[in-house]
Design an enzyme around this catalytic site. Structure first.
Site, short mmCIF file in Angstrom:
data_model
loop_
_atom_site.label_atom_id
_atom_site.label_comp_id
_atom_site.label_asym_id
_atom_site.label_seq_id
_atom_site.Cartn_x
_atom_site.Cartn_y
_atom_site.Cartn_z
N GLY A 96 0.82 -1.22 0.00
CA GLY A 96 0.00 0.00 0.00
C GLY A 96 0.85 1.26 0.00
N ARG A 99 3.86 5.88 2.06
CA ARG A 99 4.33 7.27 2.27
C ARG A 99 3.83 8.19 1.17
NH1 ARG A 99 10.70 6.89 0.68
NH2 ARG A 99 10.54 5.17 -0.78
N ASP A 130 8.75 4.90 8.11
CA ASP A 130 8.45 6.20 8.73
C ASP A 130 7.58 7.13 7.90
OD1 ASP A 130 10.19 6.87 6.72
OD2 ASP A 130 11.81 7.55 8.04
N GLY A 131 7.19 6.69 6.70
CA GLY A 131 6.31 7.53 5.89
C GLY A 131 7.01 8.68 5.20
N ASP A 258 4.27 -4.34 -7.46
CA ASP A 258 3.67 -3.13 -6.88
C ASP A 258 4.31 -1.88 -7.48
OD1 ASP A 258 5.88 -4.29 -5.28
OD2 ASP A 258 5.73 -2.43 -4.15
N ASP A 268 7.71 4.82 -9.67
CA ASP A 268 8.51 4.55 -8.46
C ASP A 268 10.00 4.50 -8.75
OD1 ASP A 268 6.25 4.59 -7.00
OD2 ASP A 268 6.48 2.62 -6.10
P1 AMP Z 1 9.27 0.66 -2.85
O1 AMP Z 1 10.28 -0.44 -2.78
O2 AMP Z 1 9.84 2.02 -2.64
O3 AMP Z 1 8.42 0.59 -4.06
O4 AMP Z 1 8.32 0.43 -1.59
C1 AMP Z 1 7.70 -0.78 -1.27
C2 AMP Z 1 6.65 -0.55 -0.21
O5 AMP Z 1 7.23 0.01 0.95
C3 AMP Z 1 5.54 0.39 -0.59
O6 AMP Z 1 4.37 -0.07 0.02
C4 AMP Z 1 5.99 1.70 -0.01
O7 AMP Z 1 4.92 2.58 0.23
C5 AMP Z 1 6.63 1.25 1.27
N1 AMP Z 1 7.64 2.18 1.76
C6 AMP Z 1 8.88 2.38 1.26
N2 AMP Z 1 9.54 3.31 1.97
C7 AMP Z 1 8.70 3.71 2.95
C8 AMP Z 1 8.79 4.64 4.02
N3 AMP Z 1 9.88 5.34 4.25
N4 AMP Z 1 7.71 4.78 4.81
C9 AMP Z 1 6.60 4.07 4.61
N5 AMP Z 1 6.45 3.16 3.65
C10 AMP Z 1 7.49 2.98 2.82
MG MG Z 2 6.83 1.20 -4.77
#
Ligand code: AMP
Ligand code: MG
Length: 514
Positions: A96, A99, A130-131, A258, A268
């Protein structure tokens, strides 16, 4: 509170119309003392701002507070969406928007633009994180989004970066930033996988109908099964996108399901990279130890991801099939066959796009044979580029200026090869091909320079801008944005941005940490 300054767009419910099993409404979490890092005039124009005045407007408190999430304007309806996905080949369950917060959907003549704050604070989907997003990764995403757009690659866009000195812990302590992203939709394969995994077929259908009605209306008009048609169309768009990635030497780095857009957009930007020295197996993401997402793997991985999407969509055409109840096994087989049929065109479409891009990069017209008539020439080229670790971008750019008749103008490209004889052998093959179509040097050069960029976002260029930005000098971000927004143009004042990476660049590592 002072009155809000008006925005040049109207908003519509968009994704919010789907209802609350698809998202959570929430407020972004404020950050102290926001400042403008950069605003992208071309992206601002998408929302109706004047590219001439947006620079001044974006420095106003109203803009900064809105686009860092400190104030929710009356036109916004902030929410975070839920999705799941396969990460590095493994089912990861619910993920989901951890952030990213959708602020609103702008209604524009060219269609909807979702406005999303990345790094806007905790959401119900943040899991252990941490969002937040750090300045470093926000600059990389911002610059690359706009650079990819200028290269002609389908991509989400980036409006602005607003920073704050609030500390954010990664490997070291960094500072926070919010990058505002724009896209007609941020729906991912993982949104479908989420509802399929929960066996919530009603939600799955609602989501698919939403996507078809808004973005793929022809899937319904075609008669037949609209969901199967959707899968087919997404496969085609994904094939086009990845073929374009390969052509410009872009490595995504985290092609999890995702991170795959249902609209076939590059989405992303994390540990991405552009090829410097050509290595077919280049791994841009330091966290990807197995090389699952290596450059050469991207087309295969895209296809694998499409299979995940197919798996998720299957229940939809099974449920519409009356035969299902009577003979479930036969219905299942029929559905799987239908999925295969929808995925199948990926290969041909990818091959067609691949050869189209590379023929254009080589300045060749089709001779009228098979689509892959230049495959041997290309295979030999990739072999010598790989063996010599030739700089990918400089190679193509310099290749445009050789003579089709003799080796008299070869030096700039020949000098990129350690093994000059290898170049000479391939160049002979290439020149023979040019002569077969009586290629005119000037015409060919003009065509090649229009498709082989001079300027790409090399890691060291991003790094230089990031280092300056950490010292509060954001001019390099703006300068780089301007250079990269005209990647095919000669920009004499920006010659240094087209040079080989400096030695220190080989020590740069990008990882999932962002
Ligand atoms: P990503 O690998 O950046 O595509 O992220 C994979 C998942 O981790 C997604 O659900 C992102 O929203 C979540 N995510 C990545 N970094 C953060 C963060 N710093 N805080 C909250 N969720 C994160
Ligand atoms: Mg992502």
């Amino acid at each position: 509170m002072p009155p809000e300054s008006p925005v040049p767009f109207r908003t519509a419910p968009g994704f919010a119309a789907l209802g609350e099993r698809f998202f959570t409404r929430l407020q972004p979490t404020p950050l102290p003392s926001p400042y403008l890092v950069s605003v992208a005039p071309a992206a601002a124009a998408l929302l109706g701002w004047s590219p001439q005045t947006i620079g001044a407007e974006a420095s106003q408190p109203d803009f900064l507070d809105t686009f860092i999430g400190n104030r929710v304007p009356d036109w916004a309806d902030p929410l975070a969406t839920v999705y799941s996905g396969h990460q590095f080949g493994v089912w990861a369950g619910q993920l989901g928007d951890g952030r990213a917060i959708r602020l609103a959907e702008a209604e524009r003549d060219d269609g909807p633009w979702e406005i999303q704050l990345k790094g806007g604070g905790l959401t119900p989907y943040s899991r252990m994180a941490d969002g937040r997003a750090v300045l470093r990764s926000s600059i990389r995403e911002y610059l690359c989004s706009e650079a990819m757009y200028a290269l002609g690659v389908p991509t989400t866009r980036a409006l602005a970066i607003v920073g704050s000195d609030a500390p954010v812990r990664r490997e070291t302590i960094e500072t926070a930033a919010v990058v505002t992203r724009l896209a007609p939709s941020f729906i991912r394969f993982g949104h479908f996988e989420h509802f399929a995994a929960r066996e919530d077929h009603a939600a799955l259908r609602e989501l698919a109908d939403f996507v078809i009605d808004r973005f793929y209306p022809a899937c319904r008009d075609a008669g037949g099964n609209p969901y199967q048609a959707l899968l087919r169309e997404v496969s085609l768009r994904t094939a086009d996108m990845v073929a374009h990635w390969q052509a410009v030497g872009f490595c995504h780095g985290v092609m999890n399901t995702d991170n795959m857009s249902i609209l076939g957009l590059t989405i992303d930007y994390g540990p991405f990279g552009f090829l410097d020295a050509f290595d077919a197996n280049h791994i841009c993401n330091h966290s990807d130890q197995q090389g699952r997402y290596a450059y050469s793997q991207q087309p295969q991985v895209a296809f694998w991801n499409l299979h995940c999407l197919a798996q998720a969509l299957l229940p939809l055409w099974r449920d519409t099939d009356a035969a299902d109840a009577a003979d479930p096994e036969a219905a299942k087989e029929a559905a799987v066959a239908a999925a295969r049929e929808a995925l199948d065109p990926f290969r041909d479409r990818y091959a067609a796009a691949f050869f189209r891009h590379y023929r254009a990069k080589l300045g060749l017209r089709p001779l009228g044979g098979q689509e892959n008539e230049d495959e041997a020439l290309l295979t030999n080229l990739f072999r010598v580029l790989h063996a010599n670790r030739v700089d990918y971008t400089l190679f193509w750019r310099n290749l445009a200026r050789i003579s089709g008749k003799d080796a008299s103008a070869d030096a700039p490209v020949r000098d990129l090869f350690l093994d000059r004889a290898a170049w000479d052998a391939w160049a002979a093959e290439y020149r023979a091909r040019l002569q077969a179509e009586q290629s005119d040097d000037a015409t060919r050069a003009a065509g090649m320079l229009a498709v082989n960029p001079k300027y790409i976002l090399r890691n060291h260029l991003a790094e230089t801008a990031i280092r300056a930005a950490r010292d509060k000098d954001f001019s390099e971000v703006d300068r780089l944005l301007a250079v990269l927004s005209r990647p095919f143009d000669e920009q004499p004042e920006a010659e240094a941005y087209a040079a080989l990476p400096p030695d220190w660049a080989s020590g740069l590592e990008v990882s999932c940490s962002s």
